[in-house]
Design a protein around this motif. Sequence first.
Motif, PDB file in Angstrom:
ATOM      1  N   LEU A   1       1.704   1.645  -3.590  1.00  0.00           N
ATOM      2  CA  LEU A   1       0.522   2.125  -4.318  1.00  0.00           C
ATOM      3  C   LEU A   1       0.253   3.604  -4.036  1.00  0.00           C
ATOM      4  O   LEU A   1      -0.161   4.347  -4.941  1.00  0.00           O
ATOM      5  CB  LEU A   1      -0.708   1.292  -3.943  1.00  0.00           C
ATOM      6  N   ASN A   2       0.466   4.045  -2.808  1.00  0.00           N
ATOM      7  CA  ASN A   2       0.267   5.461  -2.481  1.00  0.00           C
ATOM      8  C   ASN A   2       1.309   6.343  -3.145  1.00  0.00           C
ATOM      9  O   ASN A   2       0.997   7.446  -3.610  1.00  0.00           O
ATOM     10  CB  ASN A   2       0.293   5.666  -0.972  1.00  0.00           C
TER      11      ASN A   2
ATOM     12  N   THR B   1       0.820  -1.212   0.000  1.00  0.00           N
ATOM     13  CA  THR B   1       0.000   0.000   0.000  1.00  0.00           C
ATOM     14  C   THR B   1       0.854   1.261   0.000  1.00  0.00           C
ATOM     15  O   THR B   1       0.438   2.274  -0.571  1.00  0.00           O
ATOM     16  CB  THR B   1      -0.956   0.022   1.202  1.00  0.00           C
TER      17      THR B   1
ATOM     18  N   TYR C   1      -1.518   4.838  -7.611  1.00  0.00           N
ATOM     19  CA  TYR C   1      -2.512   3.844  -8.012  1.00  0.00           C
ATOM     20  C   TYR C   1      -3.570   3.598  -6.946  1.00  0.00           C
ATOM     21  O   TYR C   1      -4.568   2.939  -7.213  1.00  0.00           O
ATOM     22  CB  TYR C   1      -1.841   2.517  -8.372  1.00  0.00           C
ATOM     23  N   SER C   2      -3.380   4.115  -5.745  1.00  0.00           N
ATOM     24  CA  SER C   2      -4.383   3.910  -4.695  1.00  0.00           C
ATOM     25  C   SER C   2      -5.654   4.716  -4.956  1.00  0.00           C
ATOM     26  O   SER C   2      -6.677   4.451  -4.337  1.00  0.00           O
ATOM     27  CB  SER C   2      -3.798   4.280  -3.331  1.00  0.00           C
ATOM     28  N   LYS C   3      -5.602   5.660  -5.885  1.00  0.00           N
ATOM     29  CA  LYS C   3      -6.811   6.444  -6.186  1.00  0.00           C
ATOM     30  C   LYS C   3      -7.851   5.611  -6.919  1.00  0.00           C
ATOM     31  O   LYS C   3      -9.008   6.005  -6.995  1.00  0.00           O
ATOM     32  CB  LYS C   3      -6.453   7.669  -7.019  1.00  0.00           C
ATOM     33  N   TYR C   4      -7.471   4.437  -7.419  1.00  0.00           N
ATOM     34  CA  TYR C   4      -8.410   3.580  -8.120  1.00  0.00           C
ATOM     35  C   TYR C   4      -9.198   2.663  -7.183  1.00  0.00           C
ATOM     36  O   TYR C   4     -10.071   1.938  -7.642  1.00  0.00           O
ATOM     37  CB  TYR C   4      -7.688   2.733  -9.171  1.00  0.00           C
ATOM     38  N   PHE C   5      -8.867   2.670  -5.904  1.00  0.00           N
ATOM     39  CA  PHE C   5      -9.601   1.869  -4.929  1.00  0.00           C
ATOM     40  C   PHE C   5     -10.771   2.673  -4.384  1.00  0.00           C
ATOM     41  O   PHE C   5     -10.631   3.836  -4.027  1.00  0.00           O
ATOM     42  CB  PHE C   5      -8.695   1.432  -3.771  1.00  0.00           C
ATOM     43  N   TRP C   6     -11.912   2.013  -4.290  1.00  0.00           N
ATOM     44  CA  TRP C   6     -13.105   2.675  -3.768  1.00  0.00           C
ATOM     45  C   TRP C   6     -12.950   2.983  -2.287  1.00  0.00           C
ATOM     46  O   TRP C   6     -13.313   4.060  -1.836  1.00  0.00           O
ATOM     47  CB  TRP C   6     -14.313   1.770  -4.002  1.00  0.00           C
TER      48      TRP C   6
END
Length: 71
Positions: free
Chosen positions: A37-38, A34, A42-47
């Motif tokens: 991803l941050n 994570t 790419y963490s912006k694609y997680f709901w």
Amino acid sequence: MFEQIPAEVSFGWAYFPPVFFVILLGVLGAFIITDILNRTGYSKYFWHPPLAFIAISAVICAIVGFLFIPL
């Protein structure tokens, strides 16, 4: 034929169940993933990022458990 799962692992003066290390490695791996991803965005694609963290840690725990705890 079958290897026995150790009932406890001695680490110095403390005894831990093997599942403790599986969960510890799973959560540490999820923190690393994570964080990557941050940093990459790419963490912006997680709901729901906390829910994604739990899912990632569950997947890593399952992989580590299958690899390191003999059946």
